[in-house]
Design a protein around this motif. Structure first.
Motif, short mmCIF file in Angstrom:
data_model
loop_
_atom_site.label_atom_id
_atom_site.label_comp_id
_atom_site.label_asym_id
_atom_site.label_seq_id
_atom_site.Cartn_x
_atom_site.Cartn_y
_atom_site.Cartn_z
N GLY A 129 48.87 34.00 38.06
CA GLY A 129 47.64 34.53 37.47
C GLY A 129 47.87 35.74 36.59
O GLY A 129 46.93 36.26 35.98
N GLY A 130 49.11 36.21 36.51
CA GLY A 130 49.44 37.30 35.60
C GLY A 130 49.51 38.68 36.23
O GLY A 130 49.97 39.63 35.59
N TYR A 131 49.05 38.81 37.47
CA TYR A 131 49.11 40.10 38.16
C TYR A 131 50.22 40.03 39.20
O TYR A 131 50.06 39.46 40.27
CB TYR A 131 47.77 40.43 38.83
N LYS A 132 51.35 40.64 38.88
CA LYS A 132 52.51 40.53 39.76
C LYS A 132 52.64 41.72 40.72
O LYS A 132 53.31 41.64 41.73
CB LYS A 132 53.79 40.40 38.93
N LEU A 191 47.06 45.44 37.59
CA LEU A 191 45.64 45.09 37.60
C LEU A 191 44.91 45.68 36.40
O LEU A 191 45.09 46.84 36.04
CB LEU A 191 44.97 45.57 38.89
N ASP A 192 44.07 44.86 35.80
CA ASP A 192 43.25 45.32 34.70
C ASP A 192 42.34 46.46 35.20
O ASP A 192 41.85 46.42 36.34
CB ASP A 192 42.38 44.16 34.20
N PRO A 193 42.09 47.48 34.37
CA PRO A 193 41.26 48.61 34.81
C PRO A 193 39.87 48.18 35.30
O PRO A 193 39.34 48.78 36.24
CB PRO A 193 41.14 49.48 33.55
N LEU A 194 39.29 47.15 34.69
CA LEU A 194 37.97 46.71 35.11
C LEU A 194 38.04 46.02 36.47
O LEU A 194 37.16 46.19 37.33
CB LEU A 194 37.36 45.76 34.07
N VAL A 195 39.10 45.23 36.70
CA VAL A 195 39.31 44.62 38.01
C VAL A 195 39.44 45.72 39.07
O VAL A 195 38.85 45.65 40.15
CB VAL A 195 40.56 43.73 38.01
N MET A 196 40.21 46.74 38.73
CA MET A 196 40.44 47.85 39.65
C MET A 196 39.13 48.57 39.98
O MET A 196 38.86 48.93 41.13
CB MET A 196 41.43 48.82 39.02
N GLN A 197 38.31 48.76 38.94
CA GLN A 197 37.03 49.46 39.15
C GLN A 197 36.15 48.68 40.12
O GLN A 197 35.56 49.26 41.04
CB GLN A 197 36.31 49.61 37.80
N TYR A 198 36.04 47.37 39.92
CA TYR A 198 35.22 46.56 40.82
C TYR A 198 35.81 46.54 42.23
O TYR A 198 35.08 46.56 43.22
CB TYR A 198 35.07 45.14 40.29
N PHE A 199 37.12 46.49 42.31
CA PHE A 199 37.80 46.48 43.60
C PHE A 199 37.47 47.76 44.38
O PHE A 199 37.13 47.71 45.57
CB PHE A 199 39.30 46.35 43.40
N ILE A 200 37.54 48.89 43.70
CA ILE A 200 37.27 50.17 44.37
C ILE A 200 35.79 50.32 44.69
O ILE A 200 35.42 50.72 45.80
CB ILE A 200 37.75 51.35 43.49
#
Length: 759
Positions: A341-344, A349-358
């Protein structure tokens, strides 16, 4: 002269002032005598008790004696010598002096945490009312009783130099730390929330006991041993059974725990400095800053707002965070983010993915939440998705001065990540769509577990090959989704409406899967736009419409493929990709009525129908003004060219007309014939202004039954697996099967071809 004291209650404060009367000696007047219930100031009260030498010594060593032994208004929490000895032994100190020699800052922090600003009597400790004050009515006192639960103390860290981002530039600034707040948890607090006080208090304070009963309170980890407040010359004093342990901010609490370094590291990627309020900087003598984290909740600052006057927020706002430990994050990363998926690694992690995760680690409530509330399903994340943790399995339960932490060594996928839009968070292939979702502000709706969805997932390549081209661009302001504009010959940031249109045309909420055989019509979340599925392939109604163009020789259908959640559907539906080179889009451009009005190409399926409309005088300047009005949608059943040619003589008013082999219509109509033909043609038009039209007709559609045609007569749409159309009570004409009974759908109406005419 005898000391005289005047007590004045002002909201939550008692102001004591010395006064003297010069005109006469009133020392013998009982009216002015010191009340017997005043026992001196806080220092004198503890001194008189005889069992508070450690507290007094600690107050003196840390420089607080002038406050405690003076006229400064305050509330004192007083642990006795036994409580101090227990604390010092636990910490490895032989005495207060020993602690002061080895950790003077720690002792000062400790003592300051026992000294509250202002004077709070028993009632205000139980149910402080910063908005209404002493004038609160019984009804007001019952509203959110006890939830203004934390009070400002004199415990404060020194300023420190920190390096980080200020206005997007890396620099070193002076960070100011405000005084800590002390949680006072009263029986009214738990009563307001409708939860058990003992169970929920001791969840966070397992080494303490709830002693608040039905009219009391606990002060952080300590129990109050009084039955009422001790009134002093300079405020109030409460005897407590333990030394109160100073609490840190959520941020500092997590940062000091190495088990949460990964989470703090993710959080700190959003770290930036903000200037403290002007008054704070003026008091210090130069500009000072606070540490913030951009769009994320401000868990690093001691105060939720930096004005001491904003007591409503200062005393009530608390954050609740469900923090994954390093172990939990690494396990989740391994299970959720696959290398393909591109995240090794976490840093990828994309900054937006990180923001939602947090952000999904924070409760929506801007106050502390307790385990019983979570167990009852009353707590949601900041994104409105449910918190579904098992509170008994929480590894670290931390009460902080600005909220609470539920620390976990295991975590399930947050609701957004396990919903039908989960692939956009899991796979870099869909990053453009991820940013479209965020821009549309539909993420929460798409993550809801109250609705089942089917989504189509456009890829980055489809965005890039689209006309107009779309791209995800990294700028100094962050990553932006941009659209190329022919007008400006440049890219511009995508707007919310455009983003919503893309998301809605890729989303359906009325089905649970896409059929792999047969014909299926799916109403998308973009009104009057559809997916058509036929024999395992898919198209949109907008692309299906291209078949009306004589030069179009391709198939509008493309293959689709399911994207699963480790072989299973997503929590609230299914997700698919599709093989189109560019994006699916909603219908746009010329509407149905304009097409019918200017249908002058003999290769059009509706060529003869358009000529009849013109002969009847229903067309003017590329429009049909007598049939169309603002806000109107028309459902049109148009006879095919062949149906009209074979039945021309049966159509009222057409006796003088002839049809050539190429479907060209010849002849001139009298005014009477025009009127007859126009009235007949209006039978093929159903108006949304005269009928309820919530969808267009197709097999299985709700658009069937009796309708009032624009002729004034009633017509009927039948659906027996294949559609039929005719006058009410008359013969039904079959809808042409050339297009699988699927409608040509436009923003102003839809077109179905029929194999005959209405008689």
């Amino acid at each position: 002269m005898t000391k005289k004291t005047k007590l004045m209650t002002m909201g939550g404060m008692i102001c004591a002032a010395m006064f003297a009367v010069s005109c006469q000696d009133i020392t013998d007047d009982d009216h002015y005598a010191q009340p017997s219930w005043l026992k001196g100031n806080a220092w004198e009260v503890m001194e008189a008790d005889g069992n508070y030498s450690s507290m007094l010594k600690a107050v003196e060593l840390t420089g607080y004696k002038p406050i405690v032994n003076g006229q400064t208004i305050l509330t004192v929490m007083a642990p006795d010598d036994g409580a101090w000895q227990t604390f010092l032994s636990e910490k490895g100190y032989s005495s207060v002096d020993d602690m002061f020699q080895k950790d003077p800052a720690g002792l000062k922090k400790m003592v300051g945490y026992h000294l509250m600003y202002y004077a709070y009597d028993w009632d205000k400790m139980v149910n402080f009312r910063p908005n209404e004050g002493d004038a609160a009515t019984a009804e007001q006192r019952d509203r959110d009783a006890g939830l203004w639960y934390k009070h400002r103390t004199r415990s404060q860290d020194d300023m420190e130099k920190m390096r980080g981002k200020l206005n997007s530039r890396d620099t070193t600034v002076t960070v100011y730390h405000y005084e800590r707040f002390l949680p006072v948890l009263s029986h009214r607090f738990f009563e307001t929330l409708g939860i058990d006080a003992k169970t929920n208090y001791e969840y966070f304070y397992p080494g303490s006991q709830w002693t608040g009963g039905s009219n009391g309170f606990n002060v952080s980890n300590a129990s109050v041993t009084d039955q009422q407040a001790v009134v002093t010359d300079n405020g109030y004093l409460y005897h407590v059974n333990q030394v109160i342990r100073p609490l840190e901010t959520i941020y500092q609490t997590l940062k000091q725990n190495p088990n949460y370094s990964d989470f703090v590291g993710l959080y700190d990627q959003y770290a930036e400095f903000a200037e403290a309020d002007e008054q704070t900087s003026n008091n210090v003598g130069h500009t000072v800053y606070i540490l913030t984290h951009g769009v994320l909740p401000n868990i690093a600052c001691e105060w939720p707002v930096t004005s001491y006057q904003a007591m409503n927020q200062l005393e009530s706002v608390g954050y609740s965070i469900f923090a994954p430990s390093n172990k939990a994050i690494q396990n989740f990363f391994t299970n959720y983010w696959k290398p393909e998926g591109g995240y090794k690694q976490l840093a990828d992690l994309d900054p937006l993915v990180m923001q939602y995760f947090i952000m999904q680690s924070f409760a929506a409530n801007v106050r502390i939440v307790f385990p019983e509330e979570i167990q009852k399903g009353l707590v949601e994340t900041a994104y409105g998705t449910p918190i579904n943790i098992n509170t008994d399995e929480v590894d670290d339960r931390m009460m902080c001065e600005n909220g609470v932490v539920y620390g976990m060594n295991e975590m399930e996928a947050p609701a957004i990540f396990s919903s039908v839009i989960g692939p956009a968070f899991a796979d870099t292939t869909y990053q453009c769509y991820l940013y479209t979702l965020d821009k549309s502000q539909l993420v929460l709706s798409m993550a809801s577990n109250k609705v089942d969805f089917v989504t189509l997932l456009p890829t980055n390549l489809q965005y890039n090959q689209n006309q107009p081209q779309m791209r995800l661009n990294t700028t100094t302001a962050g990553r932006l989704l941009e659209v190329y504009s022919d007008l400006d010959a440049n890219f511009a940031t995508m707007g919310q409406n455009q983003a919503r249109g893309i998301v809605n045309i890729h989303t359906a909420s009325n089905i649970d899967h896409l059929a792999t055989s047969g014909t299926q019509v799916v109403e998308t979340n973009e009104a009057f736009n559809y997916w058509f599925v036929h024999d395992g392939k898919i198209t949109t109604s907008a692309r299906f419409n291209e078949q009306l163009n004589p030069a179009y020789a391709e198939s509008p259908f493309v293959a689709f493929h399911e994207v699963t959640n480790n072989g299973q559907p997503w929590d609230n539906g299914r997700a698919y990709t599709y093989d189109s080179p560019d994006l699916f889009a909603a219908a746009s451009g010329d509407g149905l009525i304009h097409r019918l009005a200017v249908g002058n190409d003999k290769n059009y399926e509706y060529y003869l129908f358009s000529q009849l409309l013109q002969k009847a005088g229903l067309v003017a300047n590329g429009d049909m003004p007598s049939l169309v009005s603002e806000g109107n949608r028309l459902v049109v059943f148009a006879p095919t060219n062949e149906a009209i040619r074979q039945n021309l003589a049966k159509i009222p008013g057409c006796a003088a007309l002839t049809v050539a082999d190429d479907y060209t219509l010849s002849g001139t109509l009298t005014s009477t014939a025009k009127t007859q033909l126009a009235n007949h043609l209006r039978n093929y038009f159903i108006s949304s202004l005269m009928n309820t039209v919530s969808t267009y007709p197709y097999p299985g559609s709700t658009c069937k039954g009796r309708f009032l045609a624009m002729s004034g007569d009633y017509v009927e749409i039948t659906d027996n697996g294949t559609l039929g159309f005719g006058r009410e009570g008359g013969a039904s004409v079959a809808v042409s099967q050339k297009y699988f009974s699927l409608p040509f759908a436009f923003s102003d109406g839809c077109l179905q071809f029929i194999d005959g005419i209405i008689e």
